[in-house]
Design a protein around this motif. Structure first.
Motif: not given
Length: 479
Positions: A34, A170, A172, A219, A267-268
């Motif tokens: 992140k 990634y 976000k 993410i 993820h997460y």
């Protein structure tokens, strides 16, 4: 959420680079994925304004350090890096989670430890960082470096600059978190949940796929909560309505990835009931059958002290349902051993959970009393040696489970994304299956192909037969 930038009077006089040269900014990015996406946003803006960037301090007109402040080791690493940048360059702007952290007297911790820094901001503060850059390093009058897409150089046009290898990136989808877990200080640094507009997220994803990205890693602080803050309002992508909600986002990403033969990895993901709706997408291959779920513990009483959103029994039931609906699903998680008040019986419950739930990949932290965490005031703080001993016992069980699951893959032929292939892979290479996220999970050691005509290329897929295991990794022969 962020400390104010140093007032103009406190700023070191701006130094213009030699006439005709491009102002150069050194950049160091620390911390989690992140934080990496925050760095990518800053680098994208620097590039758009004509600044040159560098991964080293040498020859830079100033240095930006994006910090981590979550656990004590990360704080030390960040402070040490700031010190190194000051010693080698002298002109340093600090951003990131550590920039939002207070010291013992309530003032800014970074300024207390390194008072000569040019400016300090918190995380997710691109404009504040750029304001500090402008104050201390004049913007090029005629910038000629703009965001013309050039994926080979890490520039993906509207998706900006990426610091990851070209074949994965990634994405976000939100910032901040609405939970108030007692061991965590992230909400105090990154604030409450703020979901990105779904159209913006999908626009970035499309640019990444078009630029050659073969693996998109979704993410956030809490992926399952995407859209909660905006009441799942309807946005638009490609002229069609799309709800700002995890299910619809993942569905659309899966559809978008398919023509490119690309992976979408989640993820997460908190284990809410709504996650159950995503499992059929994994079972049909629309997105990878892989979930990164931060369970943290299994015992209901410990989870209650942690203020986690689900009980241990429900988590186990949910995992069993996931595996029933999608037998290929891989679950990775993180756990905390030695949480304040944790009894031996509660810890044994966690070990039993690991075996029963068959968590494929697990990491574990011995509880660390992070400054500002509510959990530090919970009765029953365990001695450091007990916390470390329990962490070691946990990892022994976790590794046994993981090794057993890896052994079951021997003999299978699997799709492998190639991460490294010197000499076109004629001497072998390194890759990953769907079960392994970059940097946090295992890898596949690819043996030299038996066929002379067979080559490997970074960022492309190959089929490989699993012939053995090595610790956390697989060994495979390209076919």
């Amino acid at each position: 959420m962020s400390d104010t930038i140093a007032p103009l009077s406190a700023v070191v006089p701006a130094l213009a680079p030699p006439k005709g040269s491009i102002p150069k900014v050194g950049f160091v990015s620390l911390g989690c994925p992140k934080a990496l996406t925050d760095s990518e946003l800053i680098l994208t803006q620097l590039s758009a304004e004509g600044y040159q960037t560098s991964k080293t301090f040498e020859g830079a007109d100033l240095v930006i350090v994006n910090t981590c402040g979550f656990i004590d080791d990360a704080v030390r690493e960040s402070l040490d890096t700031i010190g190194e940048a000051l010693a080698e360059n002298g002109r340093v702007i600090v951003t990131g989670c550590l920039g939002a952290k207070s010291g013992a007297d309530g003032g800014n911790l970074v300024r207390q430890m390194h008072p000569s820094v040019l400016a300090v901001t918190g995380p997710h503060a691109t404009q504040e960082v750029m304001d500090a850059v402008h104050l201390n390093l004049p913007k090029p009058h005629d910038p000629f470096v703009d965001l013309v897409p050039n994926p080979a150089a890490g520039n993906f046009g509207v998706a900006g600059i990426k610091l990851t290898p070209r074949h994965y990136a990634y994405l976000k989808i939100s910032e901040g978190c609405n939970h108030r877990c007692t061991f965590c200080i992230i909400p105090s640094m990154r604030g409450d949940l703020v979901s990105r507009p779904v159209g913006d997220v999908l626009k970035e994803a499309k640019a990444l796929f078009e630029g050659g990205v073969k693996e998109l890693l979704v993410i956030s602080q809490d992926t399952s909560a995407y859209g909660v803050d905006v009441k799942y309002r309807t946005g638009f992508w490609d002229g069609k309505p799309v709800k700002t909600r995890m299910l619809e986002l993942v569905q659309t990403l899966g559809e978008m990835a398919e023509p490119y033969g690309a992976w979408v990895r989640l993820h997460y993901v908190y284990p809410y009931p709504s996650v159950d709706e995503v499992i059929p997408l994994m079972a049909t291959g629309r997105v990878l059958p892989y979930l990164d779920v931060p369970f943290q513990h299994s015992h209901p009483d410990v989870l209650k002290r942690m203020k986690r959103p689900a009980s241990g029994e429900k988590n186990l039931e949910r995992i069993l349902r996931w595996r029933e609906a999608c037998p290929e699903i891989v679950i990775r998680s993180t756990f905390i051993a030695g949480f304040p008040g944790e009894t031996e019986a509660e810890f044994q419950h966690l070990l039993d959970f690991m075996v029963e739930a068959q968590i494929d990949r697990a990491g574990c932290f011995a509880y660390s009393p992070v400054e500002g965490a509510v959990a530090n005031d919970i009765p029953g703080m365990l001695p450091q040696e007990v916390r470390e001993e329990r962490r070691a016992r946990f990892m022994a069980v976790a590794e046994e489970v993981s090794a057993s699951k890896l052994t079951q893959r021997v003999g299978a032929t699997m799709q492998v994304l190639v991460d490294s292939a010197p000499g076109m892979g004629r001497k072998g290479g390194v890759g990953r299956t769907y079960a392994d996220a970059p940097e946090i999970d295992g890898t596949v050691k690819l043996l030299p192909p038996e066929k002379i005509s067979k080559t490997l290329k970074v960022g492309e897929f190959t089929r490989a037969r699993i012939v053995g295991t090595q610790g956390h990794d697989l060994v495979a022969l390209p076919v």
